[in-house]
Design a protein around this motif. Sequence first.
Motif, PDB file in Angstrom:
ATOM      1  N   ILE A 172      78.946 -31.491-130.908  1.00  0.00           N
ATOM      2  CA  ILE A 172      79.879 -31.993-129.903  1.00  0.00           C
ATOM      3  C   ILE A 172      81.312 -32.027-130.434  1.00  0.00           C
ATOM      4  O   ILE A 172      81.564 -32.534-131.522  1.00  0.00           O
ATOM      5  CB  ILE A 172      79.467 -33.415-129.467  1.00  0.00           C
ATOM      6  CG1 ILE A 172      78.028 -33.413-128.945  1.00  0.00           C
ATOM      7  CG2 ILE A 172      80.410 -33.953-128.414  1.00  0.00           C
ATOM      8  CD1 ILE A 172      77.463 -34.793-128.701  1.00  0.00           C
ATOM      9  N   GLN A 179      77.809 -41.151-130.528  1.00  0.00           N
ATOM     10  CA  GLN A 179      77.182 -39.846-130.771  1.00  0.00           C
ATOM     11  C   GLN A 179      76.777 -39.697-132.234  1.00  0.00           C
ATOM     12  O   GLN A 179      75.697 -39.190-132.541  1.00  0.00           O
ATOM     13  CB  GLN A 179      78.137 -38.708-130.387  1.00  0.00           C
ATOM     14  CG  GLN A 179      78.459 -38.614-128.897  1.00  0.00           C
ATOM     15  CD  GLN A 179      77.257 -38.261-128.040  1.00  0.00           C
ATOM     16  OE1 GLN A 179      76.156 -37.994-128.532  1.00  0.00           O
ATOM     17  NE2 GLN A 179      77.458 -38.274-126.731  1.00  0.00           N
ATOM     18  N   CYS A 230      79.155 -34.681-134.326  1.00  0.00           N
ATOM     19  CA  CYS A 230      80.231 -34.911-133.374  1.00  0.00           C
ATOM     20  C   CYS A 230      81.549 -34.943-134.108  1.00  0.00           C
ATOM     21  O   CYS A 230      81.756 -35.760-134.997  1.00  0.00           O
ATOM     22  CB  CYS A 230      79.991 -36.232-132.649  1.00  0.00           C
ATOM     23  SG  CYS A 230      81.248 -36.603-131.433  1.00  0.00           S
TER      24      CYS A 230
END
Length: 687
Positions: A6, A37, A44
């Motif tokens: 991400i 996350q 992330c």
Amino acid sequence: MDKRKIIVTSALPYANGALHLGHLVEYLQTDFWVRYQRMMGNDCVYVCADDTHGTPIMIRARKEGITPEALINRSYRARVREFDAFEMGFDLYGSTNCDENRALSESIYLKLKEKGLISRRSVDQLYCDSCGMFLPGRFVKGTCPKCGAKDQYGDGCEVCNATYNAGELLEPYCAVCGGKPSMRQSEQLFFELEPFRAFLREWLSAHTDAATAGKLLEWFNEPLRGWNISRDKPYFGFAIPGEKDKFFYVWLDAPVGYMATLERWAKARGQTLQDWWQDPKAEIYHFIGKDIVRFHCLFWPALLENAGWRTPTQVFVHGFLQVNGEKMSKSKGTFISAATYLKHLPAQSLRFYYACKLNGSVDDMDLNLQDFVGRVNSDLVGKITNLASRGAQMINKSCGGRLGAMDAESRALLTECRAQLSEVLEAYERRDFCRAMVIVREWADRANQLFDAKMPWKLVKEDVEATRAVLTGTLNLFRLMAIVLKPVLPVYAAKVETLFGEAPYAFADAARDVEGTPIGAYEHLAARIDPKAVEAMVEASKESLKTASKTLAEKDIKKGIRQLATKPAEVAFPEPLAETIGIEDFAKVDLRVASVLAAEAVEGSDKLLRLTLDVGEARPRTVFAGIRKSYAPEALVGQQVVMVANLAPRKMRFGVSEGMVVASTDPDGSFRVMQPLTPTAPGARLH
RNA sequence: GGAUCAGUAGCUCAGUGGUCAGAGCAGGGGACUCAUAAUCCCUUGGUCGGUGGUUCAAGCCCACCCUGAUCCA
């Protein structure tokens, strides 16, 4: 389960100007989400950067007599310190003024140019000769073409809310030097959007929320206008390759700055930008405020799509911050800078409060200062932190500082709370942080209830082991809360990790019982907020404004003193003093503060203005004032004045005047309307 | 001027057309003393912005209006 990959960004703060609590609505919620996350075990990466280019920075640097580079370096250092203090967890906080950004901006532009997507058009713009530059809308002032208000900016009128182009202003003047600008033609480069109408229409509905998409789709009723991506010299920014004296508009290289910062971060760990941005498995999210949706949801995806880069997975849009239910106001002291906040209050209090209020919607968020104190003191300190405080201190004092095995009721409650964990995590995922906070608070309520029912402070006198079991339960419940709160309160959670002697928490740790291990010495995890500190912060925010206006006043005072020194002879009053009166005579005159709701020139009179005044009564009053030669009507609207409120109504040719506005007369015969030094409730009487 | 969103208890907010509209805080009363004057129990607060309409039934749907916030490249 596969790890998600991400990429997360927050909008780049402009390097000219201090961070304030409104900015933090965005940075903090992004940080909550990113930390969530990471605790889920996902890869992330969170990047952000100073937005450093454009006219305002160039002009500010010019005024200060330093280079733009020096200005942005100074701003960068301050910014990074403040973000650190607010517990922000950027992987990299960069700057748009870097080589990677220059290279990427150029390559994206050249790609578009190669595909024939850049067009040239001649544009009329105001040019200031003495400053030697074209003036952006915010740097031109003049008279509003719609309502006639004076001193309005070139992009819109603050009095009548009309929007227009700078060229439409009447009697325009340069906001920097006050000179009169002239209209000049200049050829500019445009990125046309209309060819991507279908692409954008579809993109919008899939990659942002319905409200935002709906808003932008309003523009699709007519041809989409092209986007002017160039600016003439002088301009602080990147030169456009192949053009003479042309620079990329700051809004082109700002979003590219997301990629450039990511690239710098990737390089530092031996990877490339492509490894992340172009990985089909990677998700890309932008957190932005609703004021900049058009850049992120129209220009940006169209740019990326055509330059051969992936477009964002989703753009998360949030609203603005209000304070005490109103727009932040400098005069009310609710325009609070990050630095001022930090001088008076702990960062984690704001983090917690924002988490309690954010629900992932585009709605504006209200920072109610009274509510803020209540939430932090009652929920975070009184309920949640109190569990650790009472549990840990008692176990250290009476049970040798060691956990045992939980009692049955605590274990049952812990199991019930854990069953809600997935609900909490889903709330985090959809950025509904307030839902997560509500659940944690419910856990704290139930844990406190259980603690009270068990009365360990009595039990300890009879049965130390039974007490140990209860406290072990309390502390395990608290630990679960700390884990769930960690994205919001990372520093707090780190202290809890130390308390339990554990490694940094991930959500997976929530499943584990902690039994039989030693407990460290209890240290305060969160401070209560003294409402006086909030008051002081608000006062300090007013202060900074006062000092600004004071420096001006001081100049004038000094000038006045100098003039007095050169002209000592003229000390008499300009007009003879009236006869002495007693206090009872003065008391007969009822002077009131009034707000000017409306003002207009009276047709058929060259002296009179018709004022509509709010004197705090049910109905506003109409007052005719003979001050037209000194004041444009627009200059009075929104101001406060002093009026004689008990003057007998007087019928005039143009209507009935219900009072008189107090003004002084200058030697040249012009008028000066009197007004209170600071805003006052309409209707307040003068004594 | 056009548009979007919002308006529910003193405050901040929940509330798929279906029982008497809920929570936390604040306020009031009591209990407790391990804990950061923290906690626990009980409790007072509402014309759901207004007016009309649709419906067996409206806080929720529709129309208009009022107020606030925001946007109009």
